[in-house]
Design an enzyme around this catalytic site. Structure first.
Site, PDB file in Angstrom:
ATOM      1  N   VAL A  50       0.834  -1.199   0.000  1.00  0.00           N
ATOM      2  CA  VAL A  50       0.000   0.000   0.000  1.00  0.00           C
ATOM      3  C   VAL A  50       0.872   1.253   0.000  1.00  0.00           C
ATOM      4  CG1 VAL A  50      -1.755   1.297   1.290  1.00  0.00           C
ATOM      5  CG2 VAL A  50      -1.897  -1.201   1.152  1.00  0.00           C
ATOM      6  N   CYS A  51       2.020   1.182   0.661  1.00  0.00           N
ATOM      7  CA  CYS A  51       2.875   2.364   0.864  1.00  0.00           C
ATOM      8  C   CYS A  51       3.251   3.087  -0.433  1.00  0.00           C
ATOM      9  CB  CYS A  51       4.121   1.982   1.659  1.00  0.00           C
ATOM     10  SG  CYS A  51       3.757   1.385   3.327  1.00  0.00           S
ATOM     11  N   PRO A  52       3.734   2.395  -1.479  1.00  0.00           N
ATOM     12  CA  PRO A  52       4.114   3.149  -2.673  1.00  0.00           C
ATOM     13  C   PRO A  52       2.931   3.838  -3.346  1.00  0.00           C
ATOM     14  CG  PRO A  52       4.230   0.787  -3.089  1.00  0.00           C
ATOM     15  CD  PRO A  52       4.053   0.967  -1.610  1.00  0.00           C
ATOM     16  N   GLU A  54       0.559   5.332  -1.832  1.00  0.00           N
ATOM     17  CA  GLU A  54       0.368   6.580  -1.105  1.00  0.00           C
ATOM     18  C   GLU A  54       1.459   7.594  -1.442  1.00  0.00           C
ATOM     19  OE1 GLU A  54      -2.041   5.897   2.857  1.00  0.00           O
ATOM     20  OE2 GLU A  54       0.023   5.214   3.069  1.00  0.00           O
ATOM     21  N   LEU A  55       2.709   7.145  -1.480  1.00  0.00           N
ATOM     22  CA  LEU A  55       3.791   8.081  -1.786  1.00  0.00           C
ATOM     23  C   LEU A  55       3.619   8.699  -3.163  1.00  0.00           C
ATOM     24  CD1 LEU A  55       5.099   6.403   0.679  1.00  0.00           C
ATOM     25  CD2 LEU A  55       7.233   7.326  -0.200  1.00  0.00           C
TER      26      LEU A  55
END
Length: 211
Positions: A50-52, A54-55
């Site tokens: 999920v993190c990338p 969001e970035l």
């Protein structure tokens, strides 16, 4: 315990630029010395899932934040070296190549602990007759909006599987700026350009009668 209405912690943290420059960033000073708002968002780990998304979403909206006199800063407990490796990994390979805002590397966990956003707790181990840490010891998806005086005017924390809606932070910045500049309060679902209210009973009654 909520930190809304309080000063952001005065803690300096290692960070890295997209060019690979090692930095030391104090979020409170970024706001107060530059007379800007700051959006600080925490994510659990580099090279995850999920993190990338969001970035990249914050990067896509970076121009909108800049129009609102707002600095965007990402943060996790990964090292500068891991951040930089991820910054040099292509988007189509799960990387964050193209992200240009700085990333905090809170490896000491001093700041994330002060904010109380780590997935960790001390539990007693009878075999060891001592307390041990349980949990991943990385951060939840916490987000802070800080004004030009260093005051936190919004905080939110998502569990790790739940990605954020970047547009909501733009809306919140617009609403807070309206409060700062006009002195009115912003009702539910308010967006820039819409009618706001004065903070009294008659204004609330009038607004409700029309909406």
């Amino acid at each position: 315990m909520s930190l809304v209405g309080k000063k952001f912690p005065n803690i300096t943290v290692d960070a890295i630029s997209y060019k690979g420059d090692n930095l030391r960033i104090n979020v409170l000073e970024e706001a107060t010395k530059n007379n800007k708002k700051v959006l600080l968002f925490w994510y659990p780990k580099d090279f995850t899932f999920v993190c990338p998304t969001e970035l990249h979403a914050f990067q896509t909206a970076l121009g909108e934040f800049e129009k609102r006199n707002t600095i965007v800063i990402g943060a996790s407990c990964d090292t500068n070296e891991v951040h930089f490796a991820w910054l040099n990994t292509a988007k189509n390979n799960g990387g964050i190549e193209g992200v240009t805002y700085p990333l905090l590397a809170d490896t000491t966990r001093n700041l994330s602990a002060a904010l109380d956003i780590l997935d960790v707790e001390w539990v007693y181990d009878a075999d060891l007759n001592d307390e041990i840490l349980e949990g991943s010891n990385v951060t939840f998806r916490a987000t802070y909006l800080i004004d030009e005086t260093g005051k936190i005017f919004h905080e939110s924390v998502n569990d790790m599987p739940l990605g954020r809606n970047v547009n909501e932070y733009l809306r919140l910045i617009d609403a807070y700026t309206h409060v700062q500049t006009v002195g009115e309060v912003c009702p539910a679902n308010w967006n820039k350009g819409q009618e706001a209210m004065t903070a009294d009973r008659l204004s609330t009654a009038a607004y409700l009668s029309q909406n």
